[in-house]
Each structure stands twice: as structure tokens, then as C-alpha cells.
Design an enzyme around this catalytic site. Structure first.
Site, PDB file in Angstrom:
ATOM      1  N   THR A  98      15.240  15.584  48.754  1.00  0.00           N
ATOM      2  CA  THR A  98      15.731  15.146  50.061  1.00  0.00           C
ATOM      3  C   THR A  98      14.594  14.674  50.966  1.00  0.00           C
ATOM      4  OG1 THR A  98      17.518  16.739  49.956  1.00  0.00           O
ATOM      5  CG2 THR A  98      16.924  15.957  52.146  1.00  0.00           C
ATOM      6  N   ILE A  99      14.885  13.642  51.780  1.00  0.00           N
ATOM      7  CA  ILE A  99      13.914  13.227  52.803  1.00  0.00           C
ATOM      8  C   ILE A  99      14.588  13.307  54.168  1.00  0.00           C
ATOM      9  CG2 ILE A  99      12.670  11.734  51.195  1.00  0.00           C
ATOM     10  CD1 ILE A  99      14.489  10.113  54.096  1.00  0.00           C
TER      11      ILE A  99
END
Length: 545
Positions: free
Chosen positions: A361-362
Site C-alpha cells: 500500500t502507498i
């Protein structure tokens, strides 16, 4: 209390870190410098915070492919200058997906869809989120917003340390490397790129420009969609052009919890953001400020509140239409007061779900001097996600379908067009109905735990955003199991163990404890601006002027 005053924070509070707070009137913060710079470049060209966020998100799909891609899902909370808006761009199941479909293909013993391959892929929502945000709130054409990402994909970039380490780890997984197209695209020399080595993604450059010119149509109904469906059908998947053409992200009203003068806002289910709100609501019945921020007592109380929250979330939260209880039921003040009574300050417990019914995830955040603030997150889920790659478009796909259940009695059971339980959550804080902070913390179930820990440090103990970001974290896993960062005081670790917590001290900060970005508003954004922080657990950057 004036939360927007610089005098609110203790600027001397700090922990071992490579970062200092950044002050500016226009800011972008994320976990890769090239992405933050791209967002700032768009602002300098006349774009606002939404334009910058979209540009930054697009670059992130190129420079951190082991965390997200063009086939990711996304969520956003933004302040448009007048009010909050929420956007749920999580993917929906193809029309053919049912429990029977998966048992027929993967055996009667299957409990969830698989983690890899096309049967793990819901229709991706990230590209649709970019289009929706740009068209409703942006100033610049989508093609202009995506051009920095296309340029980086075309000319290449040097792989940074954290990304390089994750890439190497992924290259050791046969479940990924055996997927058609994966090695061709992401192991171009027969291995993962080395740190500092140049990596290019020319197919993604083509895809980004096609998405920009067609305002997303190429991805959901044009050439890219046709390539995706063709590959799905060739590899035994169930996806159709109708599944892609029918996808639309949903604008939603954020849910919220008040705490000590501020209000934390999260996206409502099908995501886990409600876990942070439940834990915060429970802690309203406990005086944390009697204890030091880094004390055994303060951490134990937070851990127990988080465990209570997860017990309910894992039992009750799913697509809203499939939930027997509403978000309002789970956030009922009377119910949370009763849950708070279960906490024993002298003993760790393994909590079960309650019943409040009454019958890779970012993350990125951007803010501009007009007052617009954006909290945005996108993810593949498990690193590179499904492992499904379409090389001609440089496109990898998430594996969010793996989060569905095949148990007919579960609220999260798979069904055509349904969205699975989701882990990624953007956060937003207001005070007195006005925007105060856009923020997020990455990392599976670490996300609501990171929201809780960092917000409490700022609000209850006046730690500035960078100090709150730097402080050693804990992470609840299951039962009595707890991970703590190696930087945590050994005396505190021993004290938590004495209360019954089963602890592992972990030195891999990024993998286990997430990484966050924070932008806190200081008065008038056109005058005082903002203060921003970036997590030392990542290679990120806060860029601003």
C-alpha cells in the site's frame, strides 16, 4: 484550545529520526521523492491539491510497483474548502463470482478465493478514482496530471532502498514469479533490480497516456480493458468487458468520532477505518493523559481498545448492504462505554466480538494555499498483488478478491458485484468543523492502529507531527500476540509482557509498523500554511513551498 496555533505543539519532543517537520503553504507528502516532486510540479503549473494528489498517485504506481500499480484500488477523503468528501474506489467482484464458482475451480475445501492469479482480482478502482477526483475537483486536464508518471516510466528511475528490498523478497515467491508476464515485466534481467539500478516501465507510459487522453475510458472500455479481458479469459479468469465497463467509484459520507476537541473521519465500511473510530470512542472513557505517552500504562490501554475494535470489525464489517449491523450501531456511545468497561488495566485479554444491535500500500497527502486538503491511499494488497501482469501496458493487478470469504454465513461472503472487506484507509481530522489534518499510515491491519497511536500523541500529549510519526509503535496481531518496534524502551516491553501481552520485538520497521504522512493546518493556509511530516520508515519526502 487552538489546535491550529504553532504554540499547540511541543516542538522539542522527538525520537531518533532522519526527518524534521516541513513548513509551507503548498505541500505534497508521500513515500517516494519523485512522486512528491511530481505533485509539486503540477501545483507550480497551476494545479490544486487534488491535481497534485492525482499526479503523485500516478507516479507511485511506477516507482513503487511492489506496493501499488495501475490495477490497484483506492480511497480518498478531501476537504474542498467548504466540506469533507469521501471516495470509495475499491473493486467489485466480476458477475461470475459466487462461492460455487470458487469451489468448482479450487476445491470444496477452499475457504477464500486464492491469493494469486485472475481469481484474486476484483475490478480495479484506482484509475477510476483519479478520473473522478480530477473531473470533480481538479483544475488541469487528466493527461497533464499523468504525464510526469509517463515520463518517469519511459526514461526509468533508480530503485531506492526500501522498494529494492521488497522487490527482492517478492522475487523469491514462486506464487508470483510463475504468473504469466510477471517475470518479463518486473524481473527484466532474470532477477529483481538491484538498489540504485535503473528500471523502466515503457508499457505503463503507454497506458498512462492512453488513460489521460481518454479520461479513463481506455482502462474501463477501450484498448486496455480489452487486453485485460483477453488475458483473463486465456488464463481461465471470469472477467468480462461488462465487468469493467460497469465499474463506477462511489462518493460517500465519511464516518466520524469526536475525541478531546477534534474529530477523526474515516471512510465507512467496506473498509476497516471504523476500527480506529471504535478504539478512539472506547478511549474517551479512559484518561490516557494520567500517563506519559511512552508509558506501559498508556500503551496497554490503547492496545486493549484496539483489540476490542478489531474483534467487532472482523466479525461485523463488510459491504454495507451485507452487514447485519450499521456503522452507527458499532459507534453507539452506549455500546462503546460498555466495551470500555471490559478493559483491565492490569491484564491483557483476548476479546471476542460484541453485539451492539438493539432488537505492499502507498499513502499520500497534499494541501494547497486555498485550503484544499487531500488524504489519498491506493494499494495492490499483498505486495505485487495477484501477480497478474499485462506486459504490453506495464500493468499489474491487485488481489483484493482474496479478502472475500466463501462461508455463506459470513457478511463478507463473495457475490457478483460485491466489494470485499478492505484494509486501506485514508484519515482526516477536523476541529470545530474546520480542517485540521490529512494523514494516513500504511500496512494492512497496522493502518487503524497507526491512526490511533499517532493522533493520540498529537492531541493528548502535544507531540508535533514529526515526533508522533517517529515514535516507536506497537502492532496487535491476534489473540494476545503483539509486535513492538526495536526502538521501544526495553523496560516498557518488559512491562507489557508482565501484563500478559505476548510480544515479538521487530527490527523491520517498514514491514510491520507501516509508514505515514501527515499535513497539519496552521491557521490561514495562505498565510501561516501547514506543517508536514514524513515517516522515517520509508524513503519518502515532503515537498512544498
Amino acid at each position: 484550545m487552538d489546535f491550529a496555533s504553532p504554540d499547540f505543539f511541543d516542538w522539542s519532543a522527538g525520537y531518533a529520526s532522519r526527518r524534521l517537520p516541513v513548513f509551507a503553504r503548498n505541500l505534497v507528502a508521500t513515500s517516494h521523492p519523485l512522486a512528491a516532486q511530481a505533485g509539486l510540479r503540477i501545483m507550480a503549473a497551476g494545479g490544486n491539491a487534488v491535481d497534485a494528489a492525482v499526479a503523485t498517485a500516478a507516479v507511485m504506481t511506477v516507482v513503487e510497483p511492489c506496493s501499488n500499480g495501475l490495477g490497484s484500488d483506492a480511497f480518498c477523503i478531501l476537504w474542498d474548502g467548504e466540506r469533507l468528501h469521501g471516495l470509495n474506489a475499491s473493486g467489485r467482484a466480476p458477475a461470475a463470482w459466487t462461492p460455487e464458482y470458487f469451489r468448482r475451480r479450487h476445491g470444496d475445501g477452499a475457504r477464500t478465493p486464492p491469493a494469486r492469479g485472475w481469481d484474486a482480482v476484483t475490478v480495479p478502482g484506482a484509475v477510476a478514482s483519479w478520473v473522478a477526483l480530477a473531473e470533480r475537483f481538479g483544475r488541469l486536464p487528466l493527461a497533464q496530471l499523468l504525464e510526469p508518471a509517463a515520463e518517469i516510466a519511459e526514461r526509468g528511475y533508480a530503485v531506492p532502498v526500501v522498494v529494492g528490498d521488497k522487490w527482492v523478497a517478492a522475487a523469491q515467491l514462486p506464487s508470483l514469479t510463475s504468473q504469466p508476464g510477471f517475470a518479463e515485466t518486473f524481473l527484466p534481467r532474470g532477477r529483481a533490480p538491484r538498489i540504485g539500478e535503473r528500471f523502466c516501465l515503457p508499457g505503463a507510459a503507454r497506458a498512462l497516456r492512453a488513460i489521460g487522453v481518454t479520461r479513463g475510458e481506455a482502462f474501463y472500455g477501450g484498448d486496455i480493458a480489452e487486453s485485460l479481458v483477453r488475458q483473463s479469459q486465456a488464463q481461465g479468469g471470469a472477467h468480462t468487458l461488462a465487468d469493467f465497463a460497469g465499474y463506477v467509484p462511489e462518493w460517500v459520507e465519511p464516518i466520524a468520532m469526536d475525541y478531546h476537541g477534534v474529530t477523526l473521519h474515516e471512510i465507512p465500511p467496506n473498509g476497516q477505518g471504523i476500527a480506529a473510530l471504535i478504539a478512539l470512542g472506547i478511549l474517551r472513557h479512559v484518561d490516557l493523559t494520567e500517563h506519559h505517552a511512552d508509558s506501559i500504562e498508556a500503551r496497554h490501554l490503547q492496545i486493549e481498545a484496539m483489540k476490542l475494535a478489531f474483534a467487532d470489525v472482523y466479525r461485523h464489517v463488510a459491504e454495507p448492504s451485507a452487514m447485519a449491523l450499521s456503522a452507527a450501531d458499532l459507534l453507539s456511545p452506549d455500546y462503546l462505554a460498555e466495551r470500555a468497561k471490559l478493559i483491565d488495566p492490569k491484564r491483557a485479554q483476548d476479546f471476542q466480538a460484541g453485539n451492539p444491535a438493539k432488537g505492499g500500500t502507498i499513502y499520500l497527502t497534499a494541501a494547497d494555499e486555498s485550503g484544499m486538503m487531500v488524504s489519498f491511499i491506493q494499494s495492490n494488497y499483498m505486495g505485487f498483488g495477484s501477480g497478474v501482469v499485462v506486459p504490453e501496458w506495464g500493468l499489474s493487478l491487485q488481489n483484493r478478491g482474496h479478502a472475500f470469504s466463501l462461508d455463506p454465513g459470513s457478511a463478507n461472503v463473495v457475490a457478483p458485484g460485491k466489494r470485499p472487506f478492505h484494509t486501506i484507509i485514508p484519515g482526516f481530522v477536523t476541529a470545530g468543523g474546520r480542517p485540521l489534518m490529512s494523514f494516513g499510515v500504511m500496512g494492512a491491519n497496522m493502518q487503524p492502529q497507526g491512526h490511533l497511536q499517532t493522533l493520540l500523541r498529537m492531541v493528548d500529549w502535544f507531540q508535533n507531527p514529526q515526533a508522533a510519526c517517529d515514535a516507536p509503535r506497537w502492532r496487535f496481531n491476534a489473540g494476545l500476540e503483539l509486535n513492538v518496534e526495536a526502538a521501544m524502551d526495553p523496560a516498557v516491553v518488559q512491562g507489557l509482557a508482565a501484563l500478559g501481552h505476548r510480544l515479538d520485538v521487530i527490527d523491520d520497521s517498514y514491514q510491520d509498523f507501516g509508514a505515514g504522512q501527515f499535513i497539519w493546518r496552521l491557521g490561514d493556509p495562505a498565510v501561516e500554511g501547514y506543517v508536514a511530516a514524513s515517516d522515517p520508515r520509508r524513503d519518502g519526502l515532503v515537498a512544498g513551498w
